[in-house]
Design an enzyme around this catalytic site. Structure first.
Site, PDB file in Angstrom:
ATOM      1  CG  MET A  30      63.296  64.168   8.526  1.00  0.00           C
ATOM      2  SD  MET A  30      61.615  64.695   8.282  1.00  0.00           S
ATOM      3  CE  MET A  30      61.356  65.629   9.767  1.00  0.00           C
ATOM      4  N   GLY A  31      67.874  65.877   8.619  1.00  0.00           N
ATOM      5  CA  GLY A  31      68.876  66.942   8.541  1.00  0.00           C
ATOM      6  C   GLY A  31      68.707  67.980   9.638  1.00  0.00           C
ATOM      7  CB  ALA A  32      68.092  70.857  10.742  1.00  0.00           C
ATOM      8  CG  LEU A  33      72.532  66.368  10.609  1.00  0.00           C
ATOM      9  CD1 LEU A  33      73.775  65.643  10.091  1.00  0.00           C
ATOM     10  CD2 LEU A  33      71.422  65.359  10.888  1.00  0.00           C
ATOM     11  CG  HIS A  37      70.299  64.444  14.180  1.00  0.00           C
ATOM     12  ND1 HIS A  37      70.046  65.792  14.190  1.00  0.00           N
ATOM     13  CD2 HIS A  37      69.120  63.854  13.882  1.00  0.00           C
ATOM     14  CE1 HIS A  37      68.775  66.015  13.894  1.00  0.00           C
ATOM     15  NE2 HIS A  37      68.187  64.859  13.706  1.00  0.00           N
ATOM     16  CD  GLN A  61      58.518  62.354   8.519  1.00  0.00           C
ATOM     17  OE1 GLN A  61      59.045  61.453   7.851  1.00  0.00           O
ATOM     18  NE2 GLN A  61      58.950  62.675   9.718  1.00  0.00           N
ATOM     19  N   GLY A 149      66.102  57.328  17.796  1.00  0.00           N
ATOM     20  CA  GLY A 149      66.184  58.030  19.067  1.00  0.00           C
ATOM     21  C   GLY A 149      64.949  57.801  19.937  1.00  0.00           C
ATOM     22  CD  GLN A 155      60.355  58.671  13.999  1.00  0.00           C
ATOM     23  OE1 GLN A 155      59.690  59.518  13.426  1.00  0.00           O
ATOM     24  NE2 GLN A 155      61.645  58.829  14.211  1.00  0.00           N
ATOM     25  CB  SER A 187      64.099  69.177  18.628  1.00  0.00           C
ATOM     26  OG  SER A 187      63.302  69.387  17.491  1.00  0.00           O
TER      27      SER A 187
HETATM   28  P1  AMP Z   1      64.835  63.735  12.801  1.00  0.00           P
HETATM   29  O1  AMP Z   1      65.907  64.335  11.974  1.00  0.00           O
HETATM   30  O2  AMP Z   1      64.187  64.704  13.742  1.00  0.00           O
HETATM   31  O3  AMP Z   1      63.850  62.945  11.975  1.00  0.00           O
HETATM   32  O4  AMP Z   1      65.550  62.675  13.744  1.00  0.00           O
HETATM   33  C1  AMP Z   1      66.348  61.653  13.234  1.00  0.00           C
HETATM   34  C2  AMP Z   1      66.667  60.681  14.351  1.00  0.00           C
HETATM   35  O5  AMP Z   1      67.375  61.365  15.381  1.00  0.00           O
HETATM   36  C3  AMP Z   1      65.417  60.074  15.009  1.00  0.00           C
HETATM   37  O6  AMP Z   1      65.657  58.698  15.286  1.00  0.00           O
HETATM   38  C4  AMP Z   1      65.287  60.879  16.266  1.00  0.00           C
HETATM   39  O7  AMP Z   1      64.596  60.199  17.313  1.00  0.00           O
HETATM   40  C5  AMP Z   1      66.742  61.105  16.620  1.00  0.00           C
HETATM   41  N1  AMP Z   1      66.874  62.264  17.503  1.00  0.00           N
HETATM   42  C6  AMP Z   1      66.316  63.483  17.335  1.00  0.00           C
HETATM   43  N2  AMP Z   1      66.598  64.272  18.390  1.00  0.00           N
HETATM   44  C7  AMP Z   1      67.353  63.545  19.244  1.00  0.00           C
HETATM   45  C8  AMP Z   1      67.953  63.795  20.512  1.00  0.00           C
HETATM   46  N3  AMP Z   1      67.818  64.967  21.126  1.00  0.00           N
HETATM   47  N4  AMP Z   1      68.662  62.795  21.099  1.00  0.00           N
HETATM   48  C9  AMP Z   1      68.813  61.598  20.472  1.00  0.00           C
HETATM   49  N5  AMP Z   1      68.261  61.292  19.276  1.00  0.00           N
HETATM   50  C10 AMP Z   1      67.537  62.249  18.668  1.00  0.00           C
END
Ligand code: AMP
Length: 283
Positions: A30-33, A37, A61, A149, A155, A187
């Site tokens: 969902m970005g804000a990488l 990520h 969601q 992740g 999830q 996060s």
């Molecule tokens: P999101 O952008 O929060 O939806 O996350 C996208 C993907 O990145 C998902 O599969 C998350 O589980 C993974 N992710 C988010 N935070 C972390 C982290 N700290 N370490 C590893 N993977 C992550």
């Protein structure tokens, strides 16, 4: 890095050489990488020939409209990070590319109750929205490998089940949790914390590890109570749940349990932070 915005452009690209011959790894986000990520991108690069990352903030969601509104969207910075990481393709669909009709949850899957506990209990409809968007993204990308992740462990389990129910060729790969120096799981929401809370939130991982160290000594009920209490103690911390469950079923530990998940959600300064650790039995 190629940037594509519509499913038609994406299919046209991936059906061309050299992509069509290669193994496609997919990292939905969902970005804000952040570096978490990027660690998924790197994992994909090790296992695939081409890596596709998507950025789409999925409205279905979010059960809290305020959370959706506040979700960070620093797209220029994200593009730079993906370019630096040598990601091959960025898929940036609009809401109408994903939901050509109405933005609503249309279809859901029966996933043996995995979606109704923990985050599912606190955020009704959340996982239906996640399954819906990932199913659509998988139709668009058609990857060989899907990288998820462990941070979002529930999830990961639900989407693995969905991929199995859909009989997709896609292999789901679970990637390790990337952490800040304090131990706090990275996060996109962490930037909403004050500097002080962000440091103190290291307590979440410390408590998970503490629970793991107590497992051989105390019964699970006592450990859960103690840790829940510890995570509620600091000012502006509100523990939503602290559970020790069977890692495959998210049900109570039983004789057939081979792996535990110690999993928690803590709301710090109004920001929901989740984390977990996996513990193999006898290991
Ligand atoms: P999101 O952008 O929060 O939806 O996350 C996208 C993907 O990145 C998902 O599969 C998350 O589980 C993974 N992710 C988010 N935070 C972390 C982290 N700290 N370490 C590893 N993977 C992550």
């Amino acid at each position: 890095m190629k940037i594509v915005k519509t499913p038609i452009q994406l299919r046209a690209l991936l059906e061309q050489e050299p992509y069509k011959q290669g193994k496609i790894g997919f990292v939905p986000t969902m970005g804000a990488l952040h570096q978490g990520h990027i660690s998924l991108i790197e994992e994909s690069q090790k296992m695939s020939d081409f890596t596709v990352c998507s950025i789409f903030v999925n409205p279905t969601q979010f059960n809290d409209p305020e959370d959706l509104k506040k979700y960070p969207r620093p797209i220029e910075q994200d593009i730079k990070m993906l370019e630096t990481a040598h990601c091959d393709v960025l898929y940036l669909p609009s809401e109408s590319d994903i939901y050509p009709e109405k933005i609503q949850i249309k279809e859901t899957f029966y996933v043996d109750g995995l979606d109704t506990v923990l985050e599912g209990a606190s955020r009704p409809g959340h996982f239906s929205g996640v399954m819906q968007v990932v199913k659509i993204l998988l139709e668009h990308v058609q990857p060989d490998l899907l990288f998820l992740g462990q941070k979002d462990y529930q999830q990961f389990l639900i989407l693995s089940k969905m991929v199995q129910l859909l009989h997709l060729k896609t292999e789901v790969v679970r990637c390790n949790i990337y952490r800040e120096k304090s131990g706090l799981a990275m996060s996109s929401r962490n930037i909403r914390l004050s500097a002080d809370a962000r440091m103190k939130a290291g307590l979440i991982y410390a408590t998970l590890k503490y629970a793991a160290s107590l497992l051989p000594l105390f019964n699970i009920f006592e450990i859960k109570q103690l840790c829940f209490h510890l995570l509620n103690a600091p000012q502006n911390f509100h523990a939503d749940y602290f559970e020790i469950l069977d890692a495959k079923t998210l049900k109570e530990i039983s004789d057939s349990t081979t792996e535990y998940i110690i999993i928690t959600s803590v709301i710090v300064e109004g920001v929901r932070l989740i984390d977990n650790i996996l513990i193999k039995m006898n290991g």
